[in-house]
Design an enzyme around this catalytic site. Structure first.
Site, PDB file in Angstrom:
ATOM      1  N   CYS A 195      46.423  29.187   8.320  1.00 20.65           N
ATOM      2  CA  CYS A 195      47.372  29.556   7.270  1.00 20.65           C
ATOM      3  C   CYS A 195      48.178  28.311   6.892  1.00 20.65           C
ATOM      4  O   CYS A 195      48.778  27.672   7.765  1.00 20.65           O
ATOM      5  CB  CYS A 195      48.307  30.660   7.752  1.00 20.65           C
ATOM      6  SG  CYS A 195      49.603  31.048   6.547  1.00 20.65           S
ATOM      7  N   ASP A 235      43.664  31.818  11.110  1.00 21.65           N
ATOM      8  CA  ASP A 235      43.176  32.993  10.398  1.00 21.65           C
ATOM      9  C   ASP A 235      41.731  33.222  10.819  1.00 21.65           C
ATOM     10  O   ASP A 235      40.958  32.267  10.949  1.00 21.65           O
ATOM     11  CB  ASP A 235      43.228  32.780   8.880  1.00 21.65           C
ATOM     12  CG  ASP A 235      44.642  32.791   8.337  1.00 21.65           C
ATOM     13  OD1 ASP A 235      45.446  33.626   8.798  1.00 21.65           O
ATOM     14  OD2 ASP A 235      44.940  31.979   7.440  1.00 21.65           O
ATOM     15  N   VAL A 254      19.846  27.707   0.980  1.00 24.53           N
ATOM     16  CA  VAL A 254      20.716  26.942   1.870  1.00 24.53           C
ATOM     17  C   VAL A 254      20.152  26.973   3.289  1.00 24.53           C
ATOM     18  O   VAL A 254      19.652  27.997   3.755  1.00 24.53           O
ATOM     19  CB  VAL A 254      22.176  27.444   1.830  1.00 24.53           C
ATOM     20  CG1 VAL A 254      22.328  28.819   2.460  1.00 24.53           C
ATOM     21  CG2 VAL A 254      23.117  26.443   2.477  1.00 24.53           C
ATOM     22  N   GLU A 255      20.223  25.844   3.961  1.00 25.44           N
ATOM     23  CA  GLU A 255      19.761  25.716   5.347  1.00 25.44           C
ATOM     24  C   GLU A 255      20.912  26.142   6.253  1.00 25.44           C
ATOM     25  O   GLU A 255      22.038  25.674   6.105  1.00 25.44           O
ATOM     26  CB  GLU A 255      19.337  24.266   5.599  1.00 25.44           C
ATOM     27  CG  GLU A 255      18.560  24.047   6.871  1.00 25.44           C
ATOM     28  CD  GLU A 255      19.459  23.944   8.084  1.00 25.44           C
ATOM     29  OE1 GLU A 255      19.093  24.530   9.120  1.00 25.44           O
ATOM     30  OE2 GLU A 255      20.520  23.297   7.988  1.00 25.44           O
ATOM     31  N   LEU A 256      20.640  27.046   7.195  1.00 22.40           N
ATOM     32  CA  LEU A 256      21.707  27.701   7.955  1.00 22.40           C
ATOM     33  C   LEU A 256      22.459  26.788   8.914  1.00 22.40           C
ATOM     34  O   LEU A 256      23.669  26.937   9.074  1.00 22.40           O
ATOM     35  CB  LEU A 256      21.145  28.907   8.708  1.00 22.40           C
ATOM     36  CG  LEU A 256      20.639  30.045   7.823  1.00 22.40           C
ATOM     37  CD1 LEU A 256      20.136  31.193   8.678  1.00 22.40           C
ATOM     38  CD2 LEU A 256      21.702  30.509   6.852  1.00 22.40           C
ATOM     39  N   TYR A 314      43.310  32.292   1.771  1.00 21.50           N
ATOM     40  CA  TYR A 314      42.073  33.083   1.744  1.00 21.50           C
ATOM     41  C   TYR A 314      41.334  32.931   0.414  1.00 21.50           C
ATOM     42  O   TYR A 314      40.112  32.766   0.378  1.00 21.50           O
ATOM     43  CB  TYR A 314      42.365  34.577   1.933  1.00 21.50           C
ATOM     44  CG  TYR A 314      43.055  34.987   3.203  1.00 21.50           C
ATOM     45  CD1 TYR A 314      42.987  34.226   4.367  1.00 21.50           C
ATOM     46  CD2 TYR A 314      43.765  36.177   3.244  1.00 21.50           C
ATOM     47  CE1 TYR A 314      43.618  34.639   5.525  1.00 21.50           C
ATOM     48  CE2 TYR A 314      44.394  36.609   4.401  1.00 21.50           C
ATOM     49  CZ  TYR A 314      44.320  35.829   5.544  1.00 21.50           C
ATOM     50  OH  TYR A 314      44.937  36.248   6.688  1.00 21.50           O
ATOM     51  N   GLU A 315      42.088  33.026  -0.669  1.00 20.38           N
ATOM     52  CA  GLU A 315      41.488  32.955  -2.002  1.00 20.38           C
ATOM     53  C   GLU A 315      40.832  31.598  -2.235  1.00 20.38           C
ATOM     54  O   GLU A 315      39.776  31.507  -2.862  1.00 20.38           O
ATOM     55  CB  GLU A 315      42.559  33.208  -3.075  1.00 20.38           C
ATOM     56  CG  GLU A 315      43.211  34.578  -2.991  1.00 20.38           C
ATOM     57  CD  GLU A 315      44.310  34.704  -1.926  1.00 20.38           C
ATOM     58  OE1 GLU A 315      44.807  35.826  -1.756  1.00 20.38           O
ATOM     59  OE2 GLU A 315      44.673  33.705  -1.263  1.00 20.38           O
TER      60      GLU A 315
END
EC number: 1.7.1.13
Length: 118
Positions: free
Chosen positions: A31, A38, A53-55, A72-73
């Site tokens: 935060c 968070d 995407v490669e994990l 968060y946003e």
């Protein structure tokens, strides 16, 4: 966050629409106001075009957020922007569901569709 950490591989089925869902139930950030950690779950759903995407690279990309003071946003929109830029998918949705803080939870969802105004 370093989007350069993200890697891709060729989609072997570019002529077919199919959905990939990636869930990380152990996402952490900080935060920016309180400095407290968070915890959340990140869900990415996308229909790939030419690449996926490669994990392992995604895992290391997520770790970049661990000590970052970010709302968060901003987490949600940053992940979407980086993945859209990298993958150029047909569609992509990022949902972040955050653990309760003071009895309140938050879920943020942002979506992209190829051809929409950005």
């Amino acid at each position: 966050m370093q989007k350069e950490l993200l890697e891709v591989f060729d989609n072997r089925f570019p002529d077919r629409d199919y959905t990939i869902e990636i869930v990380n139930p152990e996402f952490t950030s900080v935060c920016p106001i309180t400095g407290l950690p968070d915890f959340g779950t990140i869900t990415i759903r996308y229909i790939p075009d030419k690449v996926c995407v490669e994990l392992k690279s995604l895992k290391y990309y997520y770790l970049e957020f661990r000590n970052a003071g970010i709302f968060y946003e901003n987490v949600t929109n940053t992940i979407l922007d980086h993945l859209v830029d990298l993958l150029k998918p047909r569609t992509l949705t990022v949902t972040t569901a955050w653990k309760a803080r003071g009895g309140i939870t938050e879920t943020v969802t942002v979506s992209y569709s190829a051809g929409q105004d950005e």
